[in-house]
Structures are given as C-alpha cells and as structure tokens.
Enzyme design. Structure first.
Site, PDB file in Angstrom:
ATOM      1  N   GLU A 196       0.853  -1.286   0.071  1.00  0.00           N
ATOM      2  CA  GLU A 196       0.034  -0.077  -0.070  1.00  0.00           C
ATOM      3  C   GLU A 196       1.013   1.157   0.079  1.00  0.00           C
ATOM      4  OE1 GLU A 196      -3.464  -0.011   3.010  1.00  0.00           O
ATOM      5  OE2 GLU A 196      -4.187  -1.930   2.073  1.00  0.00           O
ATOM      6  N   GLU A 313      -5.258  -8.554  -0.629  1.00  0.00           N
ATOM      7  CA  GLU A 313      -6.185  -8.200   0.580  1.00  0.00           C
ATOM      8  C   GLU A 313      -7.740  -7.743   0.113  1.00  0.00           C
ATOM      9  OE1 GLU A 313      -5.121  -5.093   3.338  1.00  0.00           O
ATOM     10  OE2 GLU A 313      -2.986  -5.539   3.039  1.00  0.00           O
TER      11      GLU A 313
END
Length: 667
Positions: A196, A313
């Site tokens: 991320e 995710e």
C-alpha cells in the site's frame, strides 16, 4: 382494440417478459478452447501483526498451557491444514513497512521491542519473527509470501532478507541464519516489494513508487534454482491511474501487481437487516468490475498476460465487536460473510487467466477470518467452511460457464441473484459452485453440461435459518457444510433447487465427451522437422515468404546443431502423438518469444522480446496424432526453449519432459 383489451394485452406481455427474464439457466462448456488452470494461490491467506492474529491467534509461546508446537497453536495449524492453504502472506499489511526483520531473529530475550503504531499502538516483543513464520509455513505445508519493507526500510535490508532466507552460499547472512538454527535455505519465492505504498506504506505517487520498486527489485536476487516471484504494489480499489502508470513504467518486470478491495459497511457484523445484507452483496459484486477494468489496462501493456493480478487483501470490513480494541479489527463472521467469500472466489476463478493469487484478510481473529480464538477455545467461521468446500477448485481446470439469471430486487436496486464457477479436477470430476445471493427466495437453476456426461452427483451446502447466523464460542457449529441433494439430472441437463442465502458445491462424476479431432497418418515416422531463418525481430514474424537458411529433423524439441547464438527464427512442424483421451496442460518457457499450436489452434502465446518467461496452456486431446507447430525466435542474450507437460503430483503440478516417441512427421 378497446382500452380494456389493450390493458390486458400489456399485462400479459409484461408477465411473459418477466417470466422469460426470470428463467435461470447456465451452460457449462467443457468443449471451450478457453480453458486455463485456476491457480491454487487464489486460495491463499493473510496474516498480519494486527490485533490477535499473530499473538494469541497463531503464536502462544513455547511455555503456554495452550497446546502448541514450538509456540505455534496446534489447533489452528490442524484446522488450516485441512484447507490446503497454498500460501500465507506476512508480516503485513501496513505493519510490513514499519517492520525491520533483523529485530525478529535470534534469541527471544535479545530481540528489541517495538510499538505497533498502525494497529492499537501496542508494544510487541518480536517473539514471532522470520524463523517462526517459516516454521509455521512448513507446518502448514504452504509457500511463504513475504511483504518487504519499502516504506521505511532500505534496499540493503530487503536484499539481505532474501539472502538470509534463500542463499546456501557462504556469507554473513547465511552464517547468521545457521547461528539461529537453520542450516539449509528456506527458498521463499513470493516477495512483495512494499505494501500500500499509495497509503500507509509511504503515501507515494504512482510514478515515484514505480521508480523505487524497480530499484529495490534489482537487488532482490535469485539464489540457486529459486526464482523469485516479485509482486509490486498495485492499486487501491478503483485507482485505475495507478495501474496504468505502474504497467507503463514496469511492463512485465514483476510476476504480479497487487490489488486491494474490501467489502465495507458501517455497522455490525451480526446485527443487521435485509437492507444491510443487500448493500453488502452490491458492494462485494463490484469486485468483478474492478478486476475487469484493471485487467483491461494491464492487457494494453501485457497482452500475453505474463503479469498476474494479485488480490492480496480482500474480504469484509465491518464495525469491531463491542468492548474490543478498535485498532484490533476483531469482528464476528456470519452467513453474510460466507456469501461474500463464495461470490469472490467464484469471481476469482472465472478471471483466473489474469488473477493468479489472492489473500483474504485475515486468517485468525481479524476482519473476515477463518478462525476465532479465545484462550484455549477455537471456533471455525462460516468463511472457513466456504474455503473448505471450494478447495476442490485449487489447480483445477476452469470450465467456462454462461449464466443467465433473474435479479434480486430490493428497494429499487438489483443485483444478479446467482453467481457461479465450474472446474474439472485432475481426476476428471467436475465441480460446480453456486451462490444464491437472494435473502428470501429459492432459485431454480437449469445447467446444460456441454461436452460432459454426468454419471453421479453429490453436493454440499452452507446456509442457515437466519441471515445473521454465526458460530460463537457458546454455539460453535451453528453453521457448517451439510449434505445437499435437491437436484436431478437427465442426460446432460442438471436441475438444481438452490435455497435462499446459500452457497453450494456439487461434485459431478462423469466423462468428458468433446470429440476426437486427431488425424490419420499414412506413413508416420519418428522425429519432427524444423526450419531455421536468419533475422532480427521483436516478435515472431510472418515467415511464409522468408527463405530458411537451414532445414532438418530432430527427435524432440531441442536446438539443432550448428545454429547461430542469436538473432534467428526456428519453426518446428510435425505431429504430436497422444496416447489417451484427456485434458493436457502444456508448459512453454522461452527466451525470447515462442508460440505453441496444436491442430492449428494456438495453445500458448509467449511471444515478444523478453528474458525467460514460462506460460501454460490447456487443450482437450483424444487419442491419436495431431498437427503440431512450435515457433520460436531468439534476439540476443539468453537462449531458452523448454516444452513440458504438467502432471499433477500430490497438490501441485510437476513438469514432465516429452519423449522422443511423442513427436512424428509424415514420410
């Protein structure tokens, strides 16, 4: 026509139209040429240093009264082993870009403590580190997927982590590993280059991240025969610009790029009404649109699908349970979560040409987990049972299905009522997984099986009387998989009555029946012909009007003698002999480009100027001879051409070389 008759005609027409629209039908086509393998890595898990996922969920320490093996909970390991977990991601998540791996090795008493600033601002003692994680993976018989620290770490730090885990050479890092009790390298293939980076991993712009990822990647080395599968940080949900910039700048450098998308809703995980059920179904179905749009961008830079989309995710994200630490993300897991899991796994299966790995968040005690623990007690969640039921699709052959179904309508909005995927395993059994998203209505589905003759069917179902049913420590088996038999079949047609809010999987024993397209040879002779052309190309050229500089015969797909070291085109042309009917999985590795044709149909496209890249292709072949052509060009650098069959051994596919008697030509 008078007004009354006109109104009646309109009503009848509308009723007929509605009836036509609400017929649920599906065609499952085993004859389709668009068959590929559903990667087992789609069924991977995610473990982050977050809340009680690691500590008290997986790790209790060697001195705990809770049964454990070297500090790892025995009950959790045994439960996860049943799922055949293919890969486990660690240490994060956001935690990964604050984690310095050398703090988590060596004697426990000497490891420095750290503050987990992302999740609960708690102090961790680093008692669970690299070697403990690798011990967990070995206990689960799964691959490790390590997320490296690109946000606050250094190139040297990540490079040395790879060396510590993967090198058998003599070096300071391998000496350090040996001092910590591990003589032989672990051989970790999957490496995330950050996490991320657009958010908690550094708040970077796409261009900046692409440059930095390429820099870090250059120092992550392959040791021995262990070739790394590096995964770059891809987009957050619908950030299509990130994908475009990343693919433009990195091309096919990385094995995969990640995608994160959660099914979110403000509200309780268990205390909800049909309105919230419907909103969650709407939200989770967006996964398909998101995948398709990112895949379309990837296709412009990578038309041969060499880069995998890694949804590492995903899952539900609701309010934490009352009276728990908000930073621990602990939520219960209801029937609604089971439907979310089934829907997403069907989507991933159906897009397995591009989706090569996914990791649900998370494995224990966090978000949409498989397992909940409380002291010595453990509960398997509804999501666990979905993964257990769907594991039959791991490394199976996707069978394309076309579904036409009615919509689930709620307060003026609608979603498709049904969602499905199908596959055939290595034993020839077909598995059909179907989700009925409708909260209250039974759905009847008629499946037409094309090219597959059913002989017998068994089924399992996950459902409950209430939408918000869940397994608790007081009632741990309120939801599990049960036998399902509300179906019938006649010839190639299967009729299924699917209860509302349910997930089912059917196992169909039967025979493939897709015809035999083999050819008869008058005078077959062993060996395959080749033609060699001189030239410099970026892709395989149209060689019909080119003059070969050499022709000849070889016994197998090998380089002929006395060919130039670079800049040439090689065409193998003849027949391949198939000994028995079945689905055949071919693997083609090349440096540079190559294409495989069987019966004049392209089975593998690995074209383009590149280093060693391996691609797979699947085709149904009956017993007999088939026209065979392999095209390959070399443009400087390495010279690699390897064609193998992939044969399933235990839980993975192993390459098997073709024999000389497999290749023929006609005299």
């Amino acid at each position: 026509m008078n007004k009354t008759l006109l109104s009646l005609a309109i009503v009848v027409a509308m009723a007929f139209k509605t009836s036509a629209q609400t017929t649920n039908t599906a065609t499952i086509d085993a004859t389709s040429g668009n068959i590929n393998i559903i990667s087992k890595y789609i069924y991977s898990q995610f473990s982050e240093h977050l809340g009680n996922c690691i500590y008290d969920g997986i790790w209790v320490g060697k001195d705990s009264k809770i049964p454990n093996q070297a500090g790892i909970r025995t009950d959790v390991v045994e439960a996860l082993k049943k799922l055949h977990v293919p890969a486990l991601r660690w240490p994060g998540g956001c935690f990964a870009d604050e984690y310095h791996w050398k703090d988590g090795i060596g004697l426990t008493k000497d490891r420095p403590k750290m503050i987990n600033t992302n999740w609960g601002v708690v102090t961790e003692d680093n008692s669970f580190g690299t070697d403990e994680f690798m011990d967990l993976c070995q206990k689960l018989d799964c691959e490790a997927y390590i997320s490296g620290n690109l946000g606050s770490g250094t190139v040297q730090e990540m490079s040395q982590w790879v060396e510590y885990l993967n090198s058998d050479n003599v070096s300071p890092m391998t000496d350090l590993r040996k001092q910590n009790g591990r003589e032989k390298s672990y051989g970790v293939k999957f490496w995330g280059v950050g996490n991320e980076s657009w958010g908690c991993g550094g708040k970077m712009k796409a261009q900046y991240y692409a440059d930095k990822a390429l820099q870090f990647s250059a120092f992550l080395k392959n040791y021995g025969s262990n070739n790394l599968k590096q995964i770059a940080v891809g987009p957050n949900a619908t950030d299509y610009n990130w994908t475009d910039v990343l693919m433009r700048e990195t091309g096919t450098h990385f094995w995969g790029i990640s995608l994160h998308y959660y099914t979110t809703l403000n509200g309780s995980a268990t205390n909800f009404k049909e309105s919230e059920w419907f909103k969650v179904m709407q939200s989770t179905l967006k996964m398909e649109e998101i995948i398709e749009k990112h895949a379309a961008i990837m296709d412009t830079y990578d038309p041969y699908k060499k880069v995998g989309l890694v949804v590492d995710e995903w899952g539900t994200w609701f309010d934490v349970e009352p009276n728990t630490n908000p930073g621990f993300l602990y939520q219960q897991n209801s029937l609604r979560d089971a439907l979310v899991a089934g829907v997403n796994l069907n989507i991933f299966n159906n897009h397995s040409d591009r989706v090569k790995m996914t990791c649900i968040a998370q494995v224990v005690n966090v978000l949409q987990s498989m397992i909940l623990t409380k002291g010595e007690n453990m509960v398997l969640t509804p999501t666990y049972y979905v993964f257990d039921m769907f594991k039959v699709h791991q490394d199976a052959y996707l069978v394309p299905s076309e579904l036409s179904c009615e919509n689930y309508m709620y307060e003026g909005a609608s979603v498709p009522a049904l969602n499905m995927s199908s596959s055939i395993d290595n034993d020839g059994k077909m598995h059909i997984s179907i989700c009925n998203l409708h909260a209250t209505k039974n759905e009847k589905l008629v499946c037409n099986l094309k090219g597959f003759d059913p002989l017998g069917i068994t089924g399992k179902i996950i459902t409950a009387n209430k939408l918000n049913a869940y397994n608790s420590f007081d009632d741990p088996i309120q939801i599990s998989d049960k036998l399902f038999s509300d179906f019938s079949f006649k010839k190639n047609q299967l009729t299924i009555n699917i209860p509302p809010h349910s997930v089912i999987t059917l196992e169909v024993d039967g025979d493939l029946n897709v015809g035999n397209e083999s050819v008869k040879l008058k005078k077959p002779v062993k060996g395959i012909k080749y033609k060699l052309y001189d030239g410099d190309w970026e892709v395989i050229p149209d060689y019909k009007n080119l003059q070969p500089i050499k022709t000849g015969l070889v016994n197998n797909i090998v380089f002929p003698e006395d060919i130039p070291g670079s800049n040439f085109l090689l065409i193998y042309d003849g027949f391949i002999k198939i000994e028995k009917d079945g689905l055949y999985n071919f693997s083609l590795a090349s440096d540079d480009g190559a294409k495989l044709f069987i019966n004049n149909n392209m089975v593998i496209n690995n074209d383009g100027r590149h280093g060693t890249v391996e691609h797979e292709g699947i085709k149904y072949l009956g017993k007999g001879f088939y026209p065979f052509r392999l095209e390959y060009f070399q443009a400087g650098g390495g010279k690699v051409l390897e064609l193998n069959k992939l044969v399933k051994v235990n839980n993975s596919y192993e390459p098997v070389k073709f024999k000389d008697e497999d290749f023929w030509h006609e005299k």
